[in-house]
Motif scaffolding. Structure first.
Motif, short mmCIF file in Angstrom:
data_model
loop_
_atom_site.label_atom_id
_atom_site.label_comp_id
_atom_site.label_asym_id
_atom_site.label_seq_id
_atom_site.Cartn_x
_atom_site.Cartn_y
_atom_site.Cartn_z
N UNK A 1 37.19 35.21 -60.23
CA UNK A 1 37.12 36.50 -60.04
C UNK A 1 37.09 37.03 -58.45
N UNK A 2 38.08 37.95 -58.20
CA UNK A 2 38.10 38.50 -56.96
C UNK A 2 37.38 39.75 -56.68
N UNK A 3 37.00 40.09 -55.24
CA UNK A 3 36.51 41.10 -54.89
C UNK A 3 36.88 41.44 -53.52
N UNK A 4 37.87 42.06 -53.27
CA UNK A 4 38.56 42.02 -51.94
C UNK A 4 38.59 40.59 -51.15
N UNK A 5 37.94 40.40 -50.15
CA UNK A 5 37.76 39.19 -49.51
C UNK A 5 36.68 38.25 -50.06
#
Lengths: 113, 113
Positions: B56-60
């Motif tokens: 999962x990605x959350x911005x950086x």
């Protein structure tokens, strides 16, 4: 929304005194938890509740008691305070179970002298 | 009691650098959460991972759940001073009560401007 509200934010107790840490949530969450956080350590579960009238022990329950008479409130009682109970205490709540987001209060910093 | 090991315990880096922190257990997680805590505040949820191999990605921020669901990592790209804080992983385990969140000791991150 207020979320999870803890009172007081700071407290100094003398050895042997008693006190109640208050916790209230306005999100209609079934699950509520009490954790303590010591310096350099993660959070350790003291007690938890899965609904009004139901409570159970966590990892470090000795020296503490809880009650859950309503969905909103989950007070933590310290009887005969000891220096080992000096810590930061966090209350949290979640909607269903631990797999969902837990919302935390701002904590109560307790010092026992 | 299930144990969650986080590493490193402390990390101090320059702004713009990349970093990875790790969370490991000898047991299989049912799910794992990453929280970020700032001084004087309660932890705030960043992400929940449930499926082995999930990314999962959350911005950086990039979160990865190991294929065997025994480990997880948090990677921050081009760290900024606003990323400074305590990063905590928390897991629930197969067979354990789903209402108990077990926390690691955390990784204290300092990003220097």
């Amino acid at each position: 929304n207020a979320g999870v509200t803890q009172t007081p934010k700071f407290r100094i107790l003398k050895i042997g005194q008693s006190m109640t840490l208050q916790c209230a949530q306005d999100m209609n969450h079934n699950y509520m938890y009490w954790y303590r956080q010591d310096p350099g350590m993660g959070l350790k579960l003291i007690y938890y509740s899965v609904g009004a009238g139901i409570t159970d022990k966590g990892e470090v329950p000795n020296g503490y008691n809880v009650s859950r008479s309503t969905t909103e409130d989950f007070p933590l009682r310290l009887e005969l305070a000891a220096p080992s109970q000096t810590s930061v205490y966090f209350c949290a709540s979640s909607y269903v179970a631990a797999n969902t987001e837990a919302f935390f209060g701002q904590g109560t910093r307790l010092t026992v002298v | 009691t299930q144990l969650l090991e986080q590493s490193p315990q402390f990390l101090s880096i320059q702004e713009g650098e990349n970093l990875t922190v790790y969370c490991n257990s000898s047991s299989v997680f049912s799910s794992l959460q990453w929280y970020r805590q700032e001084p004087g505040e309660g932890p705030v949820l960043l992400v929940t991972v449930v499926t082995g191999g999930e990314v999962k990605k959350l911005k950086r921020l990039t979160f990865q759940f190991g294929d065997a669901r025994k480990d997880s990592s948090l990677h921050i790209t081009a760290a900024q001073p606003g990323d400074t804080g305590l990063y905590l992983c928390a897991g629930t385990y197969s067979g354990a009560g789903s209402y108990q969140l077990t926390f690691g000791k955390g990784t204290k991150l300092s990003v220097i401007p």
